[in-house]
Design an enzyme around this catalytic site. Sequence first.
Site, mmCIF file in Angstrom:
data_model
loop_
_atom_site.group_PDB
_atom_site.id
_atom_site.type_symbol
_atom_site.label_atom_id
_atom_site.label_comp_id
_atom_site.label_asym_id
_atom_site.label_seq_id
_atom_site.Cartn_x
_atom_site.Cartn_y
_atom_site.Cartn_z
ATOM 1 N N ARG A 22 0.839 -1.214 0.000
ATOM 2 C CA ARG A 22 0.000 0.000 0.000
ATOM 3 C C ARG A 22 0.875 1.266 0.000
ATOM 4 O O ARG A 22 1.017 1.922 -1.022
ATOM 5 C CB ARG A 22 -0.955 -0.056 1.215
ATOM 6 N N HIS A 35 5.292 4.781 12.737
ATOM 7 C CA HIS A 35 5.341 4.680 11.274
ATOM 8 C C HIS A 35 6.230 5.826 10.774
ATOM 9 O O HIS A 35 5.788 6.974 10.700
ATOM 10 C CB HIS A 35 3.897 4.810 10.766
ATOM 11 N N HIS A 74 8.701 7.644 8.011
ATOM 12 C CA HIS A 74 9.317 7.807 6.682
ATOM 13 C C HIS A 74 10.759 8.277 6.929
ATOM 14 O O HIS A 74 11.069 8.835 7.983
ATOM 15 C CB HIS A 74 8.489 8.771 5.828
ATOM 16 N N CYS A 78 3.654 9.495 0.330
ATOM 17 C CA CYS A 78 2.244 9.824 0.141
ATOM 18 C C CYS A 78 2.130 10.838 -0.991
ATOM 19 O O CYS A 78 2.802 11.870 -0.966
ATOM 20 C CB CYS A 78 1.678 10.397 1.434
HETATM 21 P P1 HMG Z 1 -13.741 13.548 -2.655
HETATM 22 O O1 HMG Z 1 -13.463 13.896 -4.076
HETATM 23 O O2 HMG Z 1 -13.999 14.648 -1.681
HETATM 24 O O3 HMG Z 1 -14.902 12.424 -2.544
HETATM 25 O O4 HMG Z 1 -12.511 12.672 -2.136
HETATM 26 P P2 HMG Z 1 -16.453 12.475 -2.766
HETATM 27 O O5 HMG Z 1 -17.090 11.764 -1.623
HETATM 28 O O6 HMG Z 1 -16.895 13.861 -3.129
HETATM 29 O O7 HMG Z 1 -16.600 11.547 -4.069
HETATM 30 C C1 HMG Z 1 -16.031 11.943 -5.305
HETATM 31 C C2 HMG Z 1 -15.916 10.710 -6.196
HETATM 32 O O8 HMG Z 1 -15.050 9.745 -5.598
HETATM 33 C C3 HMG Z 1 -17.249 10.000 -6.434
HETATM 34 O O9 HMG Z 1 -17.176 9.415 -7.734
HETATM 35 C C4 HMG Z 1 -17.208 8.900 -5.419
HETATM 36 O O10 HMG Z 1 -17.998 7.784 -5.800
HETATM 37 C C5 HMG Z 1 -15.743 8.514 -5.420
HETATM 38 P P3 HMG Z 1 -17.805 10.144 -9.020
HETATM 39 O O11 HMG Z 1 -19.255 10.321 -8.661
HETATM 40 O O12 HMG Z 1 -17.073 11.463 -9.153
HETATM 41 O O13 HMG Z 1 -17.521 9.165 -10.105
HETATM 42 N N1 HMG Z 1 -15.306 7.900 -4.156
HETATM 43 C C6 HMG Z 1 -14.748 6.685 -4.048
HETATM 44 N N2 HMG Z 1 -14.439 5.756 -4.975
HETATM 45 C C7 HMG Z 1 -13.880 4.609 -4.528
HETATM 46 N N3 HMG Z 1 -13.597 4.357 -3.229
HETATM 47 C C8 HMG Z 1 -13.894 5.268 -2.280
HETATM 48 C C9 HMG Z 1 -14.481 6.485 -2.688
HETATM 49 N N4 HMG Z 1 -14.917 7.571 -2.007
HETATM 50 C C10 HMG Z 1 -15.416 8.421 -2.919
HETATM 51 N N5 HMG Z 1 -13.599 5.008 -0.998
HETATM 52 C C11 HMG Z 1 -11.690 10.899 -0.764
HETATM 53 C C12 HMG Z 1 -12.477 12.192 -0.810
HETATM 54 C C13 HMG Z 1 -11.482 10.584 0.705
HETATM 55 C C14 HMG Z 1 -12.510 9.793 -1.428
HETATM 56 C C15 HMG Z 1 -10.329 11.101 -1.513
HETATM 57 O O14 HMG Z 1 -9.721 12.260 -1.041
HETATM 58 C C16 HMG Z 1 -9.382 9.944 -1.348
HETATM 59 O O15 HMG Z 1 -9.653 8.838 -1.819
HETATM 60 N N6 HMG Z 1 -8.203 10.182 -0.703
HETATM 61 C C17 HMG Z 1 -7.237 9.136 -0.462
HETATM 62 C C18 HMG Z 1 -5.853 9.721 -0.388
HETATM 63 C C19 HMG Z 1 -4.850 8.636 -0.062
HETATM 64 O O16 HMG Z 1 -5.083 7.461 -0.267
HETATM 65 N N7 HMG Z 1 -3.658 9.051 0.445
HETATM 66 C C20 HMG Z 1 -2.609 8.127 0.776
HETATM 67 C C21 HMG Z 1 -2.881 7.307 1.983
HETATM 68 S S1 HMG Z 1 -2.581 8.166 3.521
HETATM 69 C C22 HMG Z 1 -0.868 7.979 3.807
HETATM 70 O O17 HMG Z 1 -0.148 7.580 2.927
HETATM 71 C C23 HMG Z 1 -0.309 8.265 5.170
HETATM 72 C C24 HMG Z 1 -0.004 6.984 5.973
HETATM 73 O O18 HMG Z 1 0.929 6.165 5.271
HETATM 74 C C25 HMG Z 1 0.581 7.365 7.342
HETATM 75 C C26 HMG Z 1 1.727 8.364 7.266
HETATM 76 O O19 HMG Z 1 2.728 8.114 6.562
HETATM 77 O O20 HMG Z 1 1.600 9.406 7.923
HETATM 78 C C27 HMG Z 1 -1.276 6.162 6.210
HETATM 79 MG MG MG Z 2 3.084 6.448 5.295
#
Ligand code: HMG
Ligand code: MG
Length: 296
Positions: free
Chosen positions: A13, A205, A207, A238
Amino acid sequence: MAEHVRVVEVSPRDGLQNEAAFVATADKLELIRRLAASGLRSIEATAFVSPKWVPQMADAAELFPQLPRDDGRRYPVLVPNLQGYERAVACGVREVAVFTAASEAFTRKNINAGIEESLQRFEPVLERARADGVAVRGYVSTVLGCPYQGAVPVSDVVRVAARLHAMGCYEISLGDTIGVGTAGAARAMLQAVAGDIPMAALAVHFHDTYGQALANVFACLEAGVRTVDASVSGTGGCPYAKGASGNLATEDLVYALHGLGFDTGIDLATLVETGSWLSAKLGRDSLSKANRALHA
Ligand code: HMG
Ligand code: MG
């Protein structure tokens, strides 16, 4: 008997989410198979996030059902909202991770919501998970600094971590998302959070942007943490954290833990081979020092 440290492998991931070229689902499955063969028992497999936001994780629903169901391992996945939870559970997921941050600015960039709004989004996820018997981990990002806000007060980390724990997350992983922290700050942050949440329910966690991840882990082990996230080959980053580099390499972590006398259940040689295999797939050298040393 040696004391155990639980290593949570996040390469499928965190390690791959930032890769520009799409990694084939079959290769992701092979990575997970090799990680499992090295002895890792918790492998964060993918993320049910919006494919528009993170295209690399768009195959989550195709990948997850191909994982072994009953091999005794945990394969948590990230979910940002109820939609992600429902997609995940429909694929057979038994453990999810919700994720927010201690900094308002990063949370907005990463999940298009403020911290409070993100916590409210998680309420129905936790409620459903409780009813379904699905375990939930919680991430707090930017615990030692934010790419947009700069310094992050420890009190904000404590507040967000305590909310996630009170909501029902069985473990809170404290993320130095951009790898700016140093050992003293890492220890102080962990100890502050442990004032509100039992140490046994905390993970770290790191980096490795400034090469401080292993020193930070050591400081946190001394403070009592026994769960550490890492990513084979030092992959990771990220897409919404400007300047974030890879995670602490799992090979380096395992080498250090074994040297300190901890048991991990992980075979370093198999892990190093897995890291070499992944680096070859990604077309670059491994960032793991242990890998380089053992292949010298
Ligand atoms: P948004 O655009 O505000 O979402 O994004 P929305 O609710 O307005 O929906 C917009 C569209 O997204 C819609 O589709 C939804 O159906 C779809 P459309 O009608 O336009 O075709 N949608 C989804 N599709 C699939 N799966 C879902 C989903 N939710 C909505 N779950 C949202 C808000 C949260 C969805 C978006 O910002 C997002 O997916 N963000 C993820 C970012 C991410 O993954 N970042 C990396 C992970 S975090 C990290 O790496 C840190 C960590 O490692 C710890 C550290 O290092 O600190 C964990
Ligand atoms: Mg991370």
